[in-house]
Design an enzyme around this catalytic site. Sequence first.
Site, PDB file in Angstrom:
ATOM      1  N   ASP A 225       0.839  -1.211   0.000  1.00 48.32           N
ATOM      2  CA  ASP A 225       0.000   0.000   0.000  1.00 48.32           C
ATOM      3  C   ASP A 225       0.871   1.257   0.000  1.00 48.32           C
ATOM      4  OD1 ASP A 225       0.790  -0.818   2.535  1.00 48.32           O
ATOM      5  OD2 ASP A 225      -0.955   0.031   3.550  1.00 48.32           O
ATOM      6  N   ASP A 253      -0.783  -2.311 -13.113  1.00 50.78           N
ATOM      7  CA  ASP A 253      -1.738  -1.442 -13.818  1.00 50.78           C
ATOM      8  C   ASP A 253      -1.500   0.026 -13.444  1.00 50.78           C
ATOM      9  OD1 ASP A 253      -2.958  -3.367 -15.286  1.00 50.78           O
ATOM     10  OD2 ASP A 253      -4.896  -3.280 -14.283  1.00 50.78           O
TER      11      ASP A 253
END
Length: 367
Positions: A225, A253
């Site tokens: 994260d 992505d």
Amino acid sequence: MSAKVLLLPGDGIGPEVMREAARVIDWFKQHRGFDCVLTQRNVGGAAIDADGVPLSDAVLAEAKAADAVMLGAVGGPKWDKVAYDHRPEAGLLRLRKEMDLFANLRPAIVFDELVDASTLKPEVVKGLDLMIVRELTAGVYFGTPRGIEVLPNGERRGVNTHSYTTSEIHRVAAVAFELARVRKKKVLSAEKGNVMDAGRLWREEVTALHTEKYSDVELSHMYADALAMQLLRAPKNYDVIVTDNLFGDILSDEAAMLTGSIGMLPSASLGPVQANGKRAAMYEPVHGSAPDIAGQDKANPLATILSVAMMLRYSFNRTADADHLERAVRKTLAAGYRTGDIARTGEKVVGCTAMGDAVLHALKARS
Ligand code: NAD
């Protein structure tokens, strides 16, 4: 013995971009002594139409026997109503699984000419050249038990299992360390060992492999994260990033979007090195079959052409040829050629074939 390259153009714009990639491969055959035989077969929707299944056993056997597989893209509205297990994408998933393609390499490169395509400030992304190595055949997408069950109280419960073994971690981390050795000798490993046991194991095992075999490479760790934030803040701080299937899916992505242009992104998926020294490998653009522009000569073939460069580099060890092809793509962009997806307002737009022509022209130029 000639190298065997299997072309699987697939659906939508797949055949259009593959045609340009095949012309580029032919150029290397004719001018650089790249001794290979190209064979073309159906996959995805095209295979459903021809053979009734998205990947026939015969094509799978050819893929396994090939030295490298080049894939276009699969899927499209025509096959939306096909049973889930027989949808075009099932053919691609079966290929990846049966060829044991455990390491997915996704470079995120920002070409100087396209720096404005990114939504980030030019100074943040200019010169970016990042490689994400994602584990592709294990983790939460494959772990068992999995499924949806009905509990005694009538509630439903969905379950997936995130699991990794030592060997699954070591083999993908080894790919990242080897890549780092021919790049900037820096690997960042990402997991969430603060809250996940499999993540804790991931960090310990990557560290163990590093100590044992790759201490010449600089290794650092980050929670996934935190890395998601850092990639937007200062992506140029990183060179090779290795991570698991789930976090790799998301982070690759995100990194791809730093470049701003989906039509420019190549990828490679590598399998284990076999007893004969060969390694199963499949090369494909990151984009899909783009049904909205299919059959109109509008697709950008550069992602597939850059996948050819990855094939030359990783399957055939033809570094000079790969460099030459990547330089030709840069020159094509510098000469002002743009397909619709990468053109700014006012810029002249060329089609898929003309972009292929321009790359071939740049390949011929001496410098
Ligand atoms: P997509 O990548 O096909 O298209 C997204 C957008 O980007 C579209 O507007 C498209 O026109 C544009 N685009 C994509 N590639 C381009 C290129 N080379 N040149 C110019 N423009 C390009 O994603 P999608 O629309 O979400 O999916 C379409 C189909 O592709 C679906 O059936 C999906 O399942 C399939 N798909 C396949 C793969 C694969 O084969 N690996 C990957 C993603 C999606």
